[in-house]
Design a protein around this motif. Sequence first.
Motif, mmCIF file in Angstrom:
data_model
loop_
_atom_site.group_PDB
_atom_site.id
_atom_site.type_symbol
_atom_site.label_atom_id
_atom_site.label_comp_id
_atom_site.label_asym_id
_atom_site.label_seq_id
_atom_site.Cartn_x
_atom_site.Cartn_y
_atom_site.Cartn_z
ATOM 1 N N GLN A 121 0.828 -1.201 0.000
ATOM 2 C CA GLN A 121 0.000 0.000 0.000
ATOM 3 C C GLN A 121 0.869 1.260 0.000
ATOM 4 O O GLN A 121 0.539 2.253 -0.662
ATOM 5 C CB GLN A 121 -0.929 -0.014 1.210
ATOM 6 N N ALA A 122 1.978 1.222 0.747
ATOM 7 C CA ALA A 122 2.863 2.384 0.814
ATOM 8 C C ALA A 122 3.495 2.665 -0.546
ATOM 9 O O ALA A 122 3.567 3.816 -0.988
ATOM 10 C CB ALA A 122 3.943 2.165 1.866
ATOM 11 N N LEU A 135 12.382 -5.179 -7.831
ATOM 12 C CA LEU A 135 11.374 -5.444 -6.812
ATOM 13 C C LEU A 135 11.797 -6.527 -5.816
ATOM 14 O O LEU A 135 11.161 -6.700 -4.783
ATOM 15 C CB LEU A 135 10.052 -5.849 -7.478
ATOM 16 N N ARG A 136 12.855 -7.239 -6.137
ATOM 17 C CA ARG A 136 13.310 -8.292 -5.222
ATOM 18 C C ARG A 136 14.074 -7.733 -4.032
ATOM 19 O O ARG A 136 14.388 -8.465 -3.099
ATOM 20 C CB ARG A 136 14.213 -9.280 -5.981
ATOM 21 N N LEU A 155 9.197 -7.591 -3.157
ATOM 22 C CA LEU A 155 7.872 -7.071 -3.483
ATOM 23 C C LEU A 155 7.163 -7.927 -4.526
ATOM 24 O O LEU A 155 5.932 -8.056 -4.509
ATOM 25 C CB LEU A 155 7.991 -5.622 -3.981
ATOM 26 N N GLY A 156 7.940 -8.527 -5.410
ATOM 27 C CA GLY A 156 7.344 -9.407 -6.409
ATOM 28 C C GLY A 156 6.671 -10.613 -5.771
ATOM 29 O O GLY A 156 5.550 -10.986 -6.140
ATOM 30 N N GLU A 157 7.349 -11.240 -4.808
ATOM 31 C CA GLU A 157 6.779 -12.391 -4.104
ATOM 32 C C GLU A 157 5.544 -11.981 -3.306
ATOM 33 O O GLU A 157 4.571 -12.732 -3.219
ATOM 34 C CB GLU A 157 7.829 -13.002 -3.175
ATOM 35 N N ILE A 158 5.584 -10.787 -2.712
ATOM 36 C CA ILE A 158 4.428 -10.296 -1.954
ATOM 37 C C ILE A 158 3.234 -10.111 -2.882
ATOM 38 O O ILE A 158 2.107 -10.516 -2.567
ATOM 39 C CB ILE A 158 4.770 -8.977 -1.235
ATOM 40 N N GLU A 164 4.591 -12.679 2.909
ATOM 41 C CA GLU A 164 3.754 -11.832 3.746
ATOM 42 C C GLU A 164 3.984 -10.355 3.412
ATOM 43 O O GLU A 164 5.115 -9.926 3.178
ATOM 44 C CB GLU A 164 4.105 -12.098 5.213
ATOM 45 N N ASP A 165 2.901 -9.588 3.381
ATOM 46 C CA ASP A 165 2.973 -8.151 3.143
ATOM 47 C C ASP A 165 3.112 -7.456 4.499
ATOM 48 O O ASP A 165 2.142 -7.371 5.249
ATOM 49 C CB ASP A 165 1.702 -7.683 2.430
#
Length: 201
Positions: A121-122, A135-136, A155-158, A164-165
């Motif tokens: 979200q941020a 993004l990794r 971030l890609g995995e999220i 987990e986010d």
Amino acid sequence: MTAALAMSSLEAGGHASTEYRIGAQDVLSVLVFRVPELSAEAIRVDSSGSIDMPLIGSVPALNRTPGQLASDIQTRLGASYLRNPQVTVRVTEAASQKVTIDGAVNEPGVYEMKGRTTLLQAVAMAKGASAISNLRSVAVFRNVDDQRMVAVFDLGEIRMGRAEDPVLQGDDIVVVDTSRLSVVMREVISALPGLSIFRTY
């Protein structure tokens, strides 16, 4: 590294919590089951980070999760006043907290968070990661009790739901693509034992 980043830091070790952490000026609902005189629909966390409860007085709330605070209140009530009290705490109004978003995003800057805000979200508040971002390697810096800490997230995995986010805290600094950090900071981050774990540096 930006000046703001150079002054930043973080929290105690361990896996990043996904629960919201209570902040100063948040408004809480505290329900003591079947004891309405000890309950409060709207109780504000004061500037020192505490709430004032009937019978037990001041209870520290700052940086506690609602569940942790409920457990603290239960323990105090159970010690002297009630047998097996059941307490529920909810955040009904979250005060504005700020997060700095830097690095390979389309609109770096300082943004206001109202309530529970995750890393995804941020980054969205900063109009998303730029086309050249990695993004990794997204770093989150935090300062807790004068401890500087950092964790790195993929971030890609999220986004794919495979990781987990993490929930951010007030004054966190997010840097998308750690290649944009100084050489020294990149070396510190490369020495971390694994992703998604906050460590001192």
